[in-house]
Design an enzyme around this catalytic site. Structure first.
Site, PDB file in Angstrom:
ATOM      1  N   PRO A 131       0.822  -1.222   0.000  1.00 39.16           N
ATOM      2  CA  PRO A 131       0.000   0.000   0.000  1.00 39.16           C
ATOM      3  C   PRO A 131       0.853   1.268   0.000  1.00 39.16           C
ATOM      4  CG  PRO A 131      -0.576  -1.492   1.819  1.00 39.16           C
ATOM      5  CD  PRO A 131       0.687  -1.996   1.218  1.00 39.16           C
ATOM      6  N   GLU A 132       0.582   2.137  -0.957  1.00 36.44           N
ATOM      7  CA  GLU A 132       1.238   3.442  -1.024  1.00 36.44           C
ATOM      8  C   GLU A 132       0.147   4.500  -0.790  1.00 36.44           C
ATOM      9  OE1 GLU A 132       3.779   3.703  -4.536  1.00 36.44           O
ATOM     10  OE2 GLU A 132       3.976   1.527  -4.576  1.00 36.44           O
ATOM     11  N   ARG A 150      16.040  -2.286  -5.186  1.00 39.84           N
ATOM     12  CA  ARG A 150      14.608  -2.307  -5.488  1.00 39.84           C
ATOM     13  C   ARG A 150      14.384  -2.611  -6.964  1.00 39.84           C
ATOM     14  NH1 ARG A 150      11.197  -0.249  -1.603  1.00 39.84           N
ATOM     15  NH2 ARG A 150       9.690  -1.311  -2.888  1.00 39.84           N
ATOM     16  N   ARG A 189      20.103  18.125  -2.679  1.00 42.15           N
ATOM     17  CA  ARG A 189      20.852  18.031  -1.426  1.00 42.15           C
ATOM     18  C   ARG A 189      21.567  16.691  -1.276  1.00 42.15           C
ATOM     19  NH1 ARG A 189      16.084  19.593   1.396  1.00 42.15           N
ATOM     20  NH2 ARG A 189      15.904  21.786   0.852  1.00 42.15           N
ATOM     21  N   LYS A 218       2.295   7.078   4.216  1.00 41.56           N
ATOM     22  CA  LYS A 218       1.619   5.773   4.200  1.00 41.56           C
ATOM     23  C   LYS A 218       1.102   5.386   5.585  1.00 41.56           C
ATOM     24  CE  LYS A 218       5.164   4.386   0.903  1.00 41.56           C
ATOM     25  NZ  LYS A 218       6.262   3.424   0.688  1.00 41.56           N
ATOM     26  N   ARG A 273       2.345 -10.905   6.239  1.00 47.29           N
ATOM     27  CA  ARG A 273       3.808 -10.935   6.276  1.00 47.29           C
ATOM     28  C   ARG A 273       4.413 -10.213   7.478  1.00 47.29           C
ATOM     29  NH1 ARG A 273       6.623 -10.467   0.684  1.00 47.29           N
ATOM     30  NH2 ARG A 273       8.338 -10.918   2.096  1.00 47.29           N
TER      31      ARG A 273
END
Ligand SMILES: [Zn+2]
Length: 272
Positions: free
Chosen positions: A2-3, A262, A154, A53, A112
């Protein structure tokens, strides 16, 4: 996973179901990630906000009930008279529940166990460093193209990794990062962005997240709204999950690579 669009969809569905209700009993799976849930007993939920989130339930005693869904977390209200109510207790993936005075329960299920529940004094996020350090909300006026450009400049960390880090903008994960980078024609491995390209990414992030919200989230496997329904944004994705399929802009096959651990899908032609 879920985002922002998925968490916001759940928030919007849950809020009218739980606001104003008093928690009379609670239970948590015996793990330090969930046991805080029990300390909410006795408080009433005044409303539910979202930050990045995270779901933030405002309690009437000056505390916040914080839930992070992790990879597979689901929240739903199970009514007392529901014939399936007993399944909540038999389900070995139930991690916490809160019972209201009429017997209905708010149930947190997480296969999980990457989720997290915390109850803290309002605004005291010392124990939740990611929440404490969250960047601006993407739909807030404080999230600007100039601000995004400055924040990305930055650091020399790759752009995609910075997006996932939650500090330059809150709520973006792998799906919406890949979608926005594809739409803005930015290579996920880039380390610097010009002002115009940062502005394109700013617009693309807002559009990708807006599409997710319109479609009530992206359901790949586990995500369900608080109403139990799947989202439909998976049918609207241009990049994420489409490795090997033709780019919808240039026709070249999309590719998959690993960016800072990722999995990342991108178009080698458009996203140079
Ligand atoms: Zn392309």
């Amino acid at each position: 996973v879920p985002e922002l669009p998925e968490v916001e969809t759940i928030r919007g569905q849950l809020e009218p179901m739980v606001s104003g209700r008093q928690i009379v009993e609670s239970w948590a799976f015996p793990s330090g990630k969930f046991t805080d849930a029990r300390t909410a007993t006795g408080a009433a939920i005044e409303g539910i906000r979202r930050r990045g989130k995270y779901l933030l339930g405002d309690l009437d005693d000056g505390r916040e009930l914080i839930v992070h869904l992790g990879m597979t977390g689901q929240l739903r209200v199970v009514e007392a008279h529901d014939p399936m109510a007993g399944d909540v207790d038999a389900d070995s993936f139930t991690r916490a529940w809160w019972r209201f005075d009429d017997g209905d329960r708010l149930v947190f299920r997480d296969v999980r166990r990457f989720g997290r529940i915390a109850v803290v004094d309002a605004g005291r996020y010392d124990g939740l460093p990611t929440l404490a350090a969250l960047g601006p909300e993407p739909f807030d006026p404080s999230f600007t193209a100039a601000g995004l450009h400055a924040a990305l400049a930055r650091s020399s960390v790759r752009i995609k990794t910075q997006l996932l880090g939650q500090r330059v903008v809150a709520g973006v994960g792998n799906i919406y990062a890949d979608e926005a980078l594809w739409a803005a024609k930015i290579n996920p491995s880039a380390r610097t962005l010009s002002r115009p390209r940062a502005a394109a990414l700013h617009a693309a992030l807002i559009e990708a997240l807006s599409a997710g919200l319109r479609n009530r989230g992206t359901t790949l496997r586990d995500y369900r709204g608080a109403d139990g329904e799947a989202g439909s944004n998976q049918h609207a994705l241009n990049c994420y999950g489409r490795a090997g399929k033709p780019c919808r802009r240039c026709g070249a096959p999309l590719r998959r690579k690993v960016v800072d651990a990722r999995g990342t899908t991108w178009c080698p032609t458009c996203q140079r």
